[in-house]
Design an enzyme around this catalytic site. Sequence first.
Site, PDB file in Angstrom:
ATOM      1  N   GLU A   1      -0.462  -3.849  23.973  1.00  0.00           N
ATOM      2  CA  GLU A   1       0.224  -2.575  24.150  1.00  0.00           C
ATOM      3  C   GLU A   1      -0.434  -1.778  25.272  1.00  0.00           C
ATOM      4  OE1 GLU A   1       0.363  -0.518  20.396  1.00  0.00           O
ATOM      5  OE2 GLU A   1       1.448  -2.132  19.409  1.00  0.00           O
TER       6      GLU A   1
ATOM      7  N   GLY B   1       0.838  -1.194   0.000  1.00  0.00           N
ATOM      8  CA  GLY B   1       0.000   0.000   0.000  1.00  0.00           C
ATOM      9  C   GLY B   1       0.870   1.240   0.000  1.00  0.00           C
TER      10      GLY B   1
ATOM     11  N   SER C   1       0.788  -9.655  -1.388  1.00  0.00           N
ATOM     12  CA  SER C   1      -0.360  -9.624  -0.483  1.00  0.00           C
ATOM     13  C   SER C   1      -1.491 -10.288  -1.240  1.00  0.00           C
ATOM     14  CB  SER C   1      -0.745  -8.197  -0.068  1.00  0.00           C
ATOM     15  OG  SER C   1      -1.305  -7.491  -1.165  1.00  0.00           O
TER      16      SER C   1
ATOM     17  N   HIS D   1       5.668   1.559  19.780  1.00  0.00           N
ATOM     18  CA  HIS D   1       4.638   1.988  18.822  1.00  0.00           C
ATOM     19  C   HIS D   1       4.719   3.494  18.550  1.00  0.00           C
ATOM     20  CE1 HIS D   1       0.395   0.953  17.099  1.00  0.00           C
ATOM     21  NE2 HIS D   1       1.113   1.720  16.274  1.00  0.00           N
TER      22      HIS D   1
ATOM     23  N   ARG E   1       0.888  -3.715  12.503  1.00  0.00           N
ATOM     24  CA  ARG E   1       0.099  -4.059  13.674  1.00  0.00           C
ATOM     25  C   ARG E   1       0.632  -5.363  14.254  1.00  0.00           C
ATOM     26  NH1 ARG E   1      -0.990   0.355  13.269  1.00  0.00           N
ATOM     27  NH2 ARG E   1      -2.994   1.445  13.280  1.00  0.00           N
TER      28      ARG E   1
ATOM     29  N   THR F   1       6.147  -2.702  11.555  1.00  0.00           N
ATOM     30  CA  THR F   1       5.673  -1.406  12.037  1.00  0.00           C
ATOM     31  C   THR F   1       4.192  -1.228  11.708  1.00  0.00           C
ATOM     32  OG1 THR F   1       6.378  -0.347   9.971  1.00  0.00           O
ATOM     33  CG2 THR F   1       7.949  -0.310  11.809  1.00  0.00           C
TER      34      THR F   1
ATOM     35  N   ILE G   1       2.296   2.943   2.443  1.00  0.00           N
ATOM     36  CA  ILE G   1       3.491   2.842   3.280  1.00  0.00           C
ATOM     37  C   ILE G   1       4.460   1.821   2.695  1.00  0.00           C
ATOM     38  CG2 ILE G   1       4.358   2.166   5.557  1.00  0.00           C
ATOM     39  CD1 ILE G   1       1.774   3.314   6.743  1.00  0.00           C
TER      40      ILE G   1
END
Length: 317
Positions: free
Chosen positions: A265, A154, A175, A284, A236, A234, A156
């Site tokens: 978290e 995507g 993907s 995070h 999830r 980075t 990122i």
Amino acid sequence: MALEIAVIDDWQDVAREVVDWSVLDSIGRVSFLHDYPADPATLARRLQPFQVICVMRERTRFDETLLRSLPQLKLLLTGGMRNAAIDLKAASALGIQVCGTDSYKHAAPELTWALLMALSRNLLSEACALRAGDWQQGLGGDLHGKTLGILGLGSIGQRVAQFGQVFGMRVIAWSENLTAERATAAGVTHVDKQQLFEQADVLSVHLVLSERSRGLVDAQALAWMKPGALLVNTARGPIVDEAALIAALEQGRLAGAALDVFEQEPLPANHPLRRLPNVLATPHVGYVSRQNYQQFFGQMIEDLQAWHAGQPIRLLN
């Protein structure tokens, strides 16, 4: 009547200074709840006076139970245009409007590359050794000529792929929805899932968390990877099977991992990922940058002003 507005999820206690909240003085009073209890019942009591709550994405969980316990709540404002921690269906049923913000698109890719390079060159151990009065500790790895695998191409993932190309890396991607045409347009080689894990010297995760992606990087996928390979996540935490990753790292079946996201978290104090020597972990902070926070909180203010004027923008429900 003046609105009571809460700003929560501000773990660093920085929200009050990154934007000018005084522009809301004519609308209501802003309260910054920095150290609030995580226990749902206590949290509900603390939040009950507020008609508007500003949240950071995927920190506090606003499920139906919590939403029902906040009868005054009329507007939830979240950083980003996606927040899996908010039950949008329940919010709609209760008459609670939810609005989001745009995101600064460079923060997460930049952190991804910083982690990738630091892990590859053993920068943390070298810097800590220097601070302790020691000198060179070992050999760093190289990126030029290696294969960078992108799981999820995507916005990122594409930016991280561009960084890899600049560093002279061969870039591959996979993907479930990625086509060869889209990969080629990004200058990336499209491969199947097994090839991605088998060929990558560095595998970087950039998928959205969903039921399809949850646990996708499982024990089988990790077993396909080279013993000298590195994993960077980075995106999830739940996309990677944490137990399988820890086992692979402990047994030396994977050279190292750089992680900014986790299954739970904040990460528990005694968690194995805090102590493994081949793990570089950050709390995070992929989207925690000054420019991104200015955009998040600045647009939350815009959302609130628009909603108060009867013309809500950036609606999520």
